[in-house]
Design an enzyme around this catalytic site. Sequence first.
Site, PDB file in Angstrom:
ATOM      1  N   GLU A   1      38.041  30.557  95.152  1.00 35.90           N
ATOM      2  CA  GLU A   1      36.584  30.397  95.206  1.00 35.90           C
ATOM      3  C   GLU A   1      35.878  31.669  95.666  1.00 35.90           C
ATOM      4  O   GLU A   1      35.111  31.682  96.633  1.00 35.90           O
ATOM      5  CB  GLU A   1      36.216  29.199  96.075  1.00 35.90           C
ATOM      6  CG  GLU A   1      36.723  27.906  95.450  1.00 35.90           C
ATOM      7  CD  GLU A   1      36.216  26.642  96.135  1.00 35.90           C
ATOM      8  OE1 GLU A   1      35.940  26.695  97.340  1.00 35.90           O
ATOM      9  OE2 GLU A   1      36.110  25.605  95.456  1.00 35.90           O
TER      10      GLU A   1
ATOM     11  N   GLU B   1      40.934  22.535  90.669  1.00 30.97           N
ATOM     12  CA  GLU B   1      40.525  21.591  91.715  1.00 30.97           C
ATOM     13  C   GLU B   1      39.504  20.638  91.122  1.00 30.97           C
ATOM     14  O   GLU B   1      38.589  21.062  90.409  1.00 30.97           O
ATOM     15  CB  GLU B   1      39.864  22.290  92.912  1.00 30.97           C
ATOM     16  CG  GLU B   1      40.814  23.013  93.814  1.00 30.97           C
ATOM     17  CD  GLU B   1      40.146  23.558  95.070  1.00 30.97           C
ATOM     18  OE1 GLU B   1      39.186  22.930  95.563  1.00 30.97           O
ATOM     19  OE2 GLU B   1      40.578  24.612  95.539  1.00 30.97           O
TER      20      GLU B   1
END
Length: 473
Positions: free
Chosen positions: A178, A372
């Site tokens: 991320e 995810e």
Amino acid sequence: MSFPKNFLWGGATAANQCEGAWNVAGKGDSISDHNRAGSRTAGTRRTFDLVIDEEKYYYPSHTGIDHYHRYQEDIALFAEMGFKVYRLSIAWSRIFPNGDEETPNESGLQFYDDLFDELHKYGIEPLVTISHFELPFQLGKRYDGFLDQRTIAFYERYATTLFERYQDKVKYWLTFNEINFGTLEHGKQINGLFNREYTETEQYQALHNVFLASARAVVAGHKINPEFKIGCMLAYITMYPKTCRPEDVLRTQQLNDRLNYFCGDVQVKGTYPYYMKRYFEKNDIQLEITEEDQALLKEGTVDYYTFSYYMSTCIAANLEDREDTTGGNLFGGVANEYLKASDWGWQVDPVGLRYTLNQIYSRYEVPLMVVENGLGAFDQVEEDGTIKDDYRIDYFRQHIVEMDKAIDDGVDLIGYTPWGCIDLISAGTGEMSKRYGFIYVDRDDEGHGTLNRSRKKSFYWYQKVIETNGENL
Ligand code: BGP
């Protein structure tokens, strides 16, 4: 059904949220060991309220779910579900306890050797995140993390150590988890900026150095093993205009560029996009970007693009420039009246996943992976010990249907690793009770419980999904 035969079905975790054993076998402490996560707000809970405290250790990463000692049992359960791939991260401070040592810690390396062997025993392909929110604490303390260029070299040494050691055991790598969190005011800690107040220039300079570190790793990795697939990883929070007012649409485009597209543009295309150059100019952000840096970014572009997908959000023209993210959705924005939210205020949007996959693919046309996705929920253990998590099954079913449609649209989607395939500590709240798993772990928010594993209803459901390659939903 359009899932290709070799589609990579699996699940994902991160070291600091599941391993525990935080100071075992020479491991140093990482920023996650100092992370005071999760202050509560009425009804919901805040996420990514990262506060690094030098002196104290708050984060329950110390024990996690004790995956460090139970990885064999956990991997056996993944294998029972039929996993083709398992996304995990390596704890940087197990390998280089302070981050700046010359030589790695052998016991840390050995641990992952054993873990990869265990995966291969079942034919499960590891997918390794090199850095997942757990910079060695001392790199933050001594160097202000990635603000200091020396940290680029430390990261390169760390990544190279992994590539050399595991070149025959790992093929799929991700450089940073991320990475676009580094653009957010409340996300700069992940790059080691926690000693003092930092300017926006410093924040973006640190992020620039993270891009360089990633590019160096890509270049080094391909030299060590040309078969390596090295990817980027972004938190993708899909943005819709709140209304069809052109001003709302324009504002959405601007925020989407900066928060969703920017990092991917640098890592996939190898150049800073025009809109960021203009943003820097307008906000008096003066970065040092040399010609050498530019050449490196071009050389170190990634092989594939991965992202986390949990929610979408709506943008209105009058939203502030740097978002207040204390509301439900992580990048701020306003609620979408057509969507329901999880107990933590994240708005669930399966159709948005198809839209997002098409949006990203049309921009880059490189293979994509959803690494995810999942529903954080409170689970109830029945008297007979079963956990009937039909809400989770519904969530996954709807998202898988949309992935299937995206593949049918022509998107090259190669894998899917739902988050927290085994219950683990939430990154945002620091608690156990926000559960994502197919596998239940007996541990509560206070750290009590046997740590025993058990199969939820969704475990058997996902097993069928994998067995039938997405046919039986
Ligand atoms: C992502 C992180 C993960 C994970 C997930 C769920 O942003 O990469 O580490 O934790 O979010 O978030 P949370 O744990 O706050 O529910």
